[in-house]
Scaffold this motif. Structure first.
Motif, mmCIF file in Angstrom:
data_model
loop_
_atom_site.group_PDB
_atom_site.id
_atom_site.type_symbol
_atom_site.label_atom_id
_atom_site.label_comp_id
_atom_site.label_asym_id
_atom_site.label_seq_id
_atom_site.Cartn_x
_atom_site.Cartn_y
_atom_site.Cartn_z
ATOM 1 N N LYS A 52 -16.365 -4.091 26.995
ATOM 2 C CA LYS A 52 -15.960 -4.414 25.630
ATOM 3 C C LYS A 52 -17.208 -4.509 24.756
ATOM 4 N N ARG A 53 -17.082 -4.004 23.535
ATOM 5 C CA ARG A 53 -18.186 -4.105 22.585
ATOM 6 C C ARG A 53 -17.637 -4.566 21.238
ATOM 7 N N TYR A 54 -18.370 -5.493 20.616
ATOM 8 C CA TYR A 54 -18.005 -5.995 19.297
ATOM 9 C C TYR A 54 -19.188 -5.759 18.352
ATOM 10 N N ASN A 55 -18.896 -5.248 17.180
ATOM 11 C CA ASN A 55 -19.928 -4.969 16.183
ATOM 12 C C ASN A 55 -19.538 -5.583 14.847
ATOM 13 N N GLY A 56 -20.526 -6.119 14.161
ATOM 14 C CA GLY A 56 -20.303 -6.630 12.814
ATOM 15 C C GLY A 56 -21.539 -6.393 11.961
ATOM 16 N N LYS A 85 -29.360 -7.844 4.950
ATOM 17 C CA LYS A 85 -28.468 -7.287 5.961
ATOM 18 C C LYS A 85 -28.431 -8.196 7.182
ATOM 19 N N VAL A 86 -27.212 -8.393 7.716
ATOM 20 C CA VAL A 86 -26.996 -9.140 8.955
ATOM 21 C C VAL A 86 -26.205 -8.236 9.896
ATOM 22 N N VAL A 87 -26.722 -8.025 11.101
ATOM 23 C CA VAL A 87 -26.077 -7.165 12.093
ATOM 24 C C VAL A 87 -25.853 -7.973 13.366
ATOM 25 N N PHE A 88 -24.626 -7.916 13.879
ATOM 26 C CA PHE A 88 -24.302 -8.592 15.139
ATOM 27 C C PHE A 88 -23.702 -7.581 16.113
ATOM 28 N N ASN A 89 -24.228 -7.563 17.335
ATOM 29 C CA ASN A 89 -23.722 -6.682 18.388
ATOM 30 C C ASN A 89 -23.495 -7.504 19.651
ATOM 31 N N SER A 90 -22.382 -7.272 20.297
ATOM 32 C CA SER A 90 -22.078 -7.974 21.547
ATOM 33 C C SER A 90 -21.497 -6.988 22.553
ATOM 34 N N GLN A 91 -22.042 -7.005 23.774
ATOM 35 C CA GLN A 91 -21.549 -6.167 24.863
ATOM 36 C C GLN A 91 -21.126 -7.047 26.025
ATOM 37 N N ASN A 92 -19.946 -6.784 26.558
ATOM 38 C CA ASN A 92 -19.454 -7.516 27.715
ATOM 39 C C ASN A 92 -19.058 -6.523 28.793
ATOM 40 N N SER A 93 -19.670 -6.644 29.972
ATOM 41 C CA SER A 93 -19.421 -5.714 31.065
ATOM 42 C C SER A 93 -18.963 -6.478 32.301
ATOM 43 N N ASP A 94 -17.943 -5.943 32.955
ATOM 44 C CA ASP A 94 -17.412 -6.533 34.184
ATOM 45 C C ASP A 94 -17.093 -5.381 35.133
ATOM 46 N N LYS A 95 -17.870 -5.249 36.214
ATOM 47 C CA LYS A 95 -17.680 -4.111 37.109
ATOM 48 C C LYS A 95 -18.032 -4.514 38.535
ATOM 49 N N PRO A 96 -17.584 -3.727 39.515
ATOM 50 C CA PRO A 96 -17.902 -4.046 40.910
ATOM 51 C C PRO A 96 -19.407 -3.975 41.166
ATOM 52 N N THR A 97 -19.844 -4.766 42.119
ATOM 53 C CA THR A 97 -21.250 -4.741 42.513
ATOM 54 C C THR A 97 -21.442 -3.735 43.643
ATOM 55 N N PHE A 98 -22.172 -2.669 43.352
ATOM 56 C CA PHE A 98 -22.544 -1.728 44.400
ATOM 57 C C PHE A 98 -23.825 -1.030 43.990
ATOM 58 N N TYR A 99 -24.462 -0.428 44.960
ATOM 59 C CA TYR A 99 -25.778 0.146 44.734
ATOM 60 C C TYR A 99 -25.682 1.674 44.627
ATOM 61 N N HIS A 100 -26.646 2.213 43.925
ATOM 62 C CA HIS A 100 -26.752 3.670 43.810
ATOM 63 C C HIS A 100 -25.451 4.272 43.280
ATOM 64 N N TRP A 101 -25.019 3.796 42.104
ATOM 65 C CA TRP A 101 -23.768 4.269 41.512
ATOM 66 C C TRP A 101 -23.759 5.791 41.363
ATOM 67 N N ASP A 102 -24.837 6.373 40.854
ATOM 68 C CA ASP A 102 -24.863 7.818 40.630
ATOM 69 C C ASP A 102 -24.653 8.585 41.931
ATOM 70 N N VAL A 103 -25.290 8.116 43.012
ATOM 71 C CA VAL A 103 -25.159 8.803 44.290
ATOM 72 C C VAL A 103 -23.727 8.698 44.799
ATOM 73 N N ASN A 104 -23.164 7.505 44.754
ATOM 74 C CA ASN A 104 -21.831 7.303 45.303
ATOM 75 C C ASN A 104 -20.758 8.046 44.519
ATOM 76 N N ILE A 105 -20.799 7.960 43.212
ATOM 77 C CA ILE A 105 -19.740 8.574 42.416
ATOM 78 C C ILE A 105 -19.852 10.090 42.451
ATOM 79 N N ASN A 106 -21.061 10.625 42.532
ATOM 80 C CA ASN A 106 -21.210 12.068 42.604
ATOM 81 C C ASN A 106 -20.960 12.601 44.004
ATOM 82 N N THR A 107 -21.138 11.748 45.021
ATOM 83 C CA THR A 107 -20.833 12.143 46.388
ATOM 84 C C THR A 107 -19.324 12.114 46.634
ATOM 85 N N LEU A 108 -18.592 11.495 45.748
ATOM 86 C CA LEU A 108 -17.152 11.346 45.908
ATOM 87 C C LEU A 108 -16.465 12.689 46.152
#
Length: 480
Positions: free
Chosen positions: A367-371, A388-411
């Motif tokens: 999720k990302r919120y911008n103002g 000017k006032v700028v506000f940015n917020s990022q919220n990330s929730d994902k599984p913990t695993f290593y070498h995402w690029d290798v695993n997802i491309n090896t799929l």
């Protein structure tokens, strides 16, 4: 890359002028006729990324790498508007035609376009450096999660690399080729403040200017050795108050660039043929081939024992167990702008919700919120104050695993005979040995199998909040 993404988008936009008795609302409708064609320049070269809109609406498309396009319309007498940076905008009436091929002409007026060059603004006709200017409108028709994704294919001589579909990962930019064995990224400035483009709402961008040559170093020094990307956000304009509301719903579908083999017997035959060509010996013996054939024909078991080793003869359906069919994305933006001759304002809020490509039980969620609040005060003809006032917020929730690029491309390369999970069998190697092995039932095998990380590795969550407060004074004591 083994995975690509195809997006299907439906958008709804509304624009309201407060002083008008009726609100102007434009919402996507159903279409009936398909218009196709090709767009080229004056020498016949196809133009990539030409924006094609149905006149008077926000419905449209862009040309592909061959300059071709396809657009669905409901009115056979509608007018199409073709626009492209550096070329004159053209309107073409359909008049019942289903195919429109167009040759676009370079715009002389484009030479008068004002671009940002770091130390001010200049007209293109006076430029001696290499600069590419883009308007924010060129990003509005793209179903993108970040500005980096939207810049792909829009800037000549700038390569944009997206490592994966993770919206928290930054795009890599390279301008005019690698000049160092260590690569090199351009300097990115948002309203003259260093900032990652992934944190900027594409809807808030007014223009993007890319400085490509060594002249940028005269202003920004060594940081500009690999180019500069200058982003300007929108500001208020004098006139009636205007409210813009836009919503976007899109779905991204993972696409395998190779067809995974689902028949274990066919895979075993192909693997044997490949190994015989390279090493002269097959990977699987005749007994194993017979067992996989029996399973494929529905007459044999999924698991068996050969030479004292537990073997798997079945189809693990690995790809379908992990990947989802569609990854939804929702985007909402609301902005209010207006002003007088002495003061102007621009206020915007945005929200992005994007799911990943994994099955729902362990999917990624972002999720990302911008103002942004921007106010300009014109004190007199030569002095302007900017706040000017700028506000940015990022919220990330994902599984913990290593070498995402290798695993997802090896799929896509995971073959159907890979052992994924320890089975629940009456016996494993010899009758009566179940008590010895039942403690492992449900556990996962190793290798490139990343089910253990997805199911049992926990979650990795983080929230990043940024607030930028900027003030500026614009002094123009002399004209010119």
């Amino acid at each position: 890359m083994l995975l690509a993404v195809m997006s299907f988008v439906q958008t709804a936009q509304a624009a309201i002028e407060l002083d008008r008795p009726e609100a102007l609302v434009t919402i996507g409708d159903e279409f009936f006729d398909t218009i196709t064609g090709t767009v080229v320049d004056e020498v016949g070269e196809p133009l990539i990324g030409v924006t094609i809109l149905i006149d008077g609406t926000s419905k449209g498309t862009v040309t592909d790498f061959d300059g071709s396009y396809s657009l669905e319309v409901e009115d056979p007498n509608a007018t199409l508007v073709f626009s492209y940076t550096g070329f004159a905008t053209q309107k073409v009436a359909l008049e019942g035609r289903s195919s429109i091929d167009l040759t676009m002409e370079a715009s002389v007026a484009a030479l008068d376009e004002v671009v940002v060059v770091g130390y001010g603004t200049q007209k293109k006709v006076n430029l001696t450096g290499a600069v590419t200017a883009l308007s924010g409108e060129e990003l509005e028709m793209r179903p993108i999660a970040s500005v980096g994704h939207g810049l792909q294919g829009l800037v000549p001589n700038m390569n944009v690399t997206i490592r994966n579909g993770d919206p928290t990962s930054e795009a890599n930019f390279n301008i005019r080729g690698y000049e160092s064995i260590n690569g090199g990224d351009p300097l990115v400035l948002v309203d003259n403040v260093p900032m990652a483009l992934e944190r900027v709402n594409p809807n808030d961008i007014a223009s993007i200017n890319v400085l490509k040559d060594a002249s940028a170093a005269a202003v920004y020094g060594a940081r500009a050795a690999f180019g500069v990307i200058l982003v300007e956000t929108k500001k208020g304009k004098s006139g009636k108050a205007r409210i813009n509301l836009s919503t976007e719903l899109s779905a991204a579908k993972p696409i395998f660039h190779m067809d995974p083999i689902t028949d274990p017997y066919q895979y075993a035959l192909a693997r044997n043929a490949a190994n015989i060509r390279t090493s002269g010996t097959p990977s699987y013996n005749d007994e194993f081939l017979a067992a996989t054939k029996a399973f494929s024909e529905g007459t044999g078991p999924e698991w068996g024992v050969q030479d004292g080793t537990l073997q798997y003869y079945g189809f693990n359906d690995y790809q379908n167990q992990i990947m989802t069919d569609f990854a939804p994305q929702q985007k909402y933006d609301l902005s209010v702008s207006g002003g007088t001759e002495k003061a102007s304002y621009y206020v915007s809020i945005g929200h992005l919700n994007k799911d990943g490509y994994l099955k729902p039980f362990n999917n990624e969620r972002f999720k990302r919120y911008n103002g942004i609040v921007s106010v300009d005060f014109k004190i007199n003809d030569w002095l302007t104050l900017e706040e000017k006032v700028v506000f940015n917020s990022q919220n990330s929730d994902k599984p913990t695993f290593y070498h995402w690029d290798v695993n997802i491309n090896t799929l896509a390369r995971q073959h159907p005979l890979d052992k994924i999970q320890f089975p629940d069998l009456d016996f494993y190697l010899t009758p009566g040995d179940r008590p010895q092995y039942e403690q492992y039932i449900g556990e996962y095998f190793g290798g490139t199998n990343f089910f253990p990380y997805l199911r049992d590795g926990g979650r990795r969550t983080f929230t990043i909040n940024d607030t930028w407060l900027t003030q500026g004074v614009n002094i123009t004591p002399f004209k010119g």
